[in-house]
Design a protein around this motif. Structure first.
Motif, PDB file in Angstrom:
ATOM      1  N   GLY A 109       6.346  14.959  -4.220  1.00 20.94           N
ATOM      2  CA  GLY A 109       5.000  14.612  -3.793  1.00 20.94           C
ATOM      3  C   GLY A 109       5.012  13.711  -2.575  1.00 20.94           C
ATOM      4  O   GLY A 109       6.013  13.056  -2.268  1.00 20.94           O
ATOM      5  N   GLY A 110       3.907  13.686  -1.879  1.00 21.93           N
ATOM      6  CA  GLY A 110       3.730  12.808  -0.738  1.00 21.93           C
ATOM      7  C   GLY A 110       2.253  12.626  -0.470  1.00 21.93           C
ATOM      8  O   GLY A 110       1.410  13.331  -1.032  1.00 21.93           O
ATOM      9  N   SER A 128      -2.688   4.426  -3.798  1.00 21.46           N
ATOM     10  CA  SER A 128      -3.571   4.934  -4.858  1.00 21.46           C
ATOM     11  C   SER A 128      -3.305   6.412  -5.124  1.00 21.46           C
ATOM     12  O   SER A 128      -3.407   6.876  -6.260  1.00 21.46           O
ATOM     13  CB  SER A 128      -5.046   4.687  -4.519  1.00 21.46           C
ATOM     14  OG  SER A 128      -5.550   5.631  -3.601  1.00 21.46           O
ATOM     15  N   ILE A 129      -2.933   7.149  -4.076  1.00 21.90           N
ATOM     16  CA  ILE A 129      -2.553   8.554  -4.249  1.00 21.90           C
ATOM     17  C   ILE A 129      -1.172   8.649  -4.894  1.00 21.90           C
ATOM     18  O   ILE A 129      -0.973   9.382  -5.872  1.00 21.90           O
ATOM     19  CB  ILE A 129      -2.559   9.284  -2.894  1.00 21.90           C
ATOM     20  CG1 ILE A 129      -3.958   9.302  -2.276  1.00 21.90           C
ATOM     21  CG2 ILE A 129      -2.037  10.719  -3.057  1.00 21.90           C
ATOM     22  CD1 ILE A 129      -4.008   9.761  -0.823  1.00 21.90           C
ATOM     23  N   ILE A 130      -0.224   7.896  -4.346  1.00 17.81           N
ATOM     24  CA  ILE A 130       1.152   7.928  -4.849  1.00 17.81           C
ATOM     25  C   ILE A 130       1.212   7.537  -6.321  1.00 17.81           C
ATOM     26  O   ILE A 130       1.977   8.121  -7.102  1.00 17.81           O
ATOM     27  CB  ILE A 130       2.048   7.012  -3.989  1.00 17.81           C
ATOM     28  CG1 ILE A 130       2.242   7.623  -2.596  1.00 17.81           C
ATOM     29  CG2 ILE A 130       3.386   6.764  -4.660  1.00 17.81           C
ATOM     30  CD1 ILE A 130       2.850   6.674  -1.578  1.00 17.81           C
ATOM     31  N   THR A 131       0.390   6.552  -6.724  1.00 12.26           N
ATOM     32  CA  THR A 131       0.372   6.138  -8.129  1.00 12.26           C
ATOM     33  C   THR A 131       0.037   7.308  -9.038  1.00 12.26           C
ATOM     34  O   THR A 131       0.684   7.525 -10.070  1.00 12.26           O
ATOM     35  CB  THR A 131      -0.646   5.005  -8.336  1.00 12.26           C
ATOM     36  OG1 THR A 131      -0.269   3.898  -7.526  1.00 12.26           O
ATOM     37  CG2 THR A 131      -0.704   4.567  -9.788  1.00 12.26           C
ATOM     38  N   PHE A 136       2.378  11.634 -12.777  1.00 10.08           N
ATOM     39  CA  PHE A 136       2.653  13.031 -13.115  1.00 10.08           C
ATOM     40  C   PHE A 136       4.152  13.341 -13.086  1.00 10.08           C
ATOM     41  O   PHE A 136       4.552  14.478 -13.288  1.00 10.08           O
ATOM     42  CB  PHE A 136       1.913  13.962 -12.155  1.00 10.08           C
ATOM     43  CG  PHE A 136       0.439  14.037 -12.418  1.00 10.08           C
ATOM     44  CD1 PHE A 136      -0.044  14.631 -13.577  1.00 10.08           C
ATOM     45  CD2 PHE A 136      -0.469  13.512 -11.519  1.00 10.08           C
ATOM     46  CE1 PHE A 136      -1.405  14.699 -13.827  1.00 10.08           C
ATOM     47  CE2 PHE A 136      -1.834  13.579 -11.758  1.00 10.08           C
ATOM     48  CZ  PHE A 136      -2.305  14.169 -12.920  1.00 10.08           C
ATOM     49  N   GLY A 137       4.978  12.325 -12.821  1.00  9.43           N
ATOM     50  CA  GLY A 137       6.426  12.513 -12.858  1.00  9.43           C
ATOM     51  C   GLY A 137       7.020  13.071 -11.592  1.00  9.43           C
ATOM     52  O   GLY A 137       8.129  13.616 -11.601  1.00  9.43           O
ATOM     53  N   MET A 138       6.321  12.904 -10.481  1.00  9.23           N
ATOM     54  CA  MET A 138       6.783  13.490  -9.227  1.00  9.23           C
ATOM     55  C   MET A 138       7.694  12.544  -8.457  1.00  9.23           C
ATOM     56  O   MET A 138       7.618  11.323  -8.600  1.00  9.23           O
ATOM     57  CB  MET A 138       5.576  13.894  -8.374  1.00  9.23           C
ATOM     58  CG  MET A 138       4.682  14.912  -9.069  1.00  9.23           C
ATOM     59  SD  MET A 138       3.228  15.375  -8.104  1.00  9.23           S
ATOM     60  CE  MET A 138       3.995  16.432  -6.882  1.00  9.23           C
ATOM     61  N   THR A 139       8.572  13.116  -7.648  1.00 11.80           N
ATOM     62  CA  THR A 139       9.471  12.376  -6.771  1.00 11.80           C
ATOM     63  C   THR A 139       8.789  12.217  -5.418  1.00 11.80           C
ATOM     64  O   THR A 139       8.402  13.209  -4.800  1.00 11.80           O
ATOM     65  CB  THR A 139      10.802  13.140  -6.595  1.00 11.80           C
ATOM     66  OG1 THR A 139      11.410  13.281  -7.882  1.00 11.80           O
ATOM     67  CG2 THR A 139      11.736  12.415  -5.660  1.00 11.80           C
TER      68      THR A 139
END
Length: 200
Positions: A109-110, A128-131, A136-139
């Protein structure tokens, strides 16, 4: 070949342009890329009064159940008082089932964003997006300093280690600069390359 989703919300068109640059970079990284936008949820009269530009640049995403079809998801949203806007938050609020089943665990994710001013909350909005993506368990892959243009002081521009960004101006008249778009391309490429390595 990694499959990448560039998912965004844009009120005035700046994030649509950034999304296209992110997608261009992801394609340079060897990925198959889809660009989708989340639905507008603001009442029509509110959107018109605020001067929102109806966004028909890219199709709306089919819903949260489309997310597991991708190896990487790159999310773009403008700041609203230092956080992602309600349109994007509402979309992710529907994804509890994906969280419960771990459907996005291990995907890449980014995030990328736009603010009215240099200090209008870019990094907080990106977080806030990255959180959400981390829950969701994304890298997460940000905009690393391999993209050195983000450190220049010759002109006003976006760019943070947490994700690509642009500055729209208080009246929305400033468009993404070459440096801003370059950062978006760089991040998209890095995410595509990372996704390809992790899915190999």
């Amino acid at each position: 070949m990694a499959k990448v989703l560039v998912l965004y919300y844009s009120s005035y068109g700046h994030l649509a342009k950034m999304a296209e640059a992110v997608a261009e970079g992801a394609r340079q990284g060897g990925a198959e890329v889809d660009i989708r936008r989340v639905p507008e949820t603001a009442p029509k009269e509110v959107a018109e009064k605020a001067g929102f530009k109806p966004d028909h640049s890219h199709p709306e995403i089919e819903g949260v159940n489309a997310l597991p079809n991708y190896d990487a998801i790159i999310v773009g949203a403008p700041t609203r008082f230092g956080r992602m806007p309600s349109q994007m938050a509402s979309f992710f609020d529907q994804a509890g089932g994906l969280w419960a089943t771990g459907a996005l665990n291990g995907k890449v994710g980014g995030a990328f964003t736009s603010t009215a001013s240099q200090h209008g909350g870019q990094e907080v909005t990106l977080f806030s997006i990255i959180t959400n993506l981390m829950h969701f368990g994304m890298t997460i892959v940000g905009l690393d300093y391999g993209y050195q243009d983000q450190t220049t002081l010759d002109a006003v521009h976006g760019g943070t280690p947490y994700g690509a960004s642009t500055i729209a101006g208080g009246d929305g008249s400033r468009q993404p600069s070459d440096i801003d778009l370059g950062g978006a391309r760089y991040q998209g490429k890095r995410i595509a390359e990372t996704a390809a390595k992790l899915s190999a």
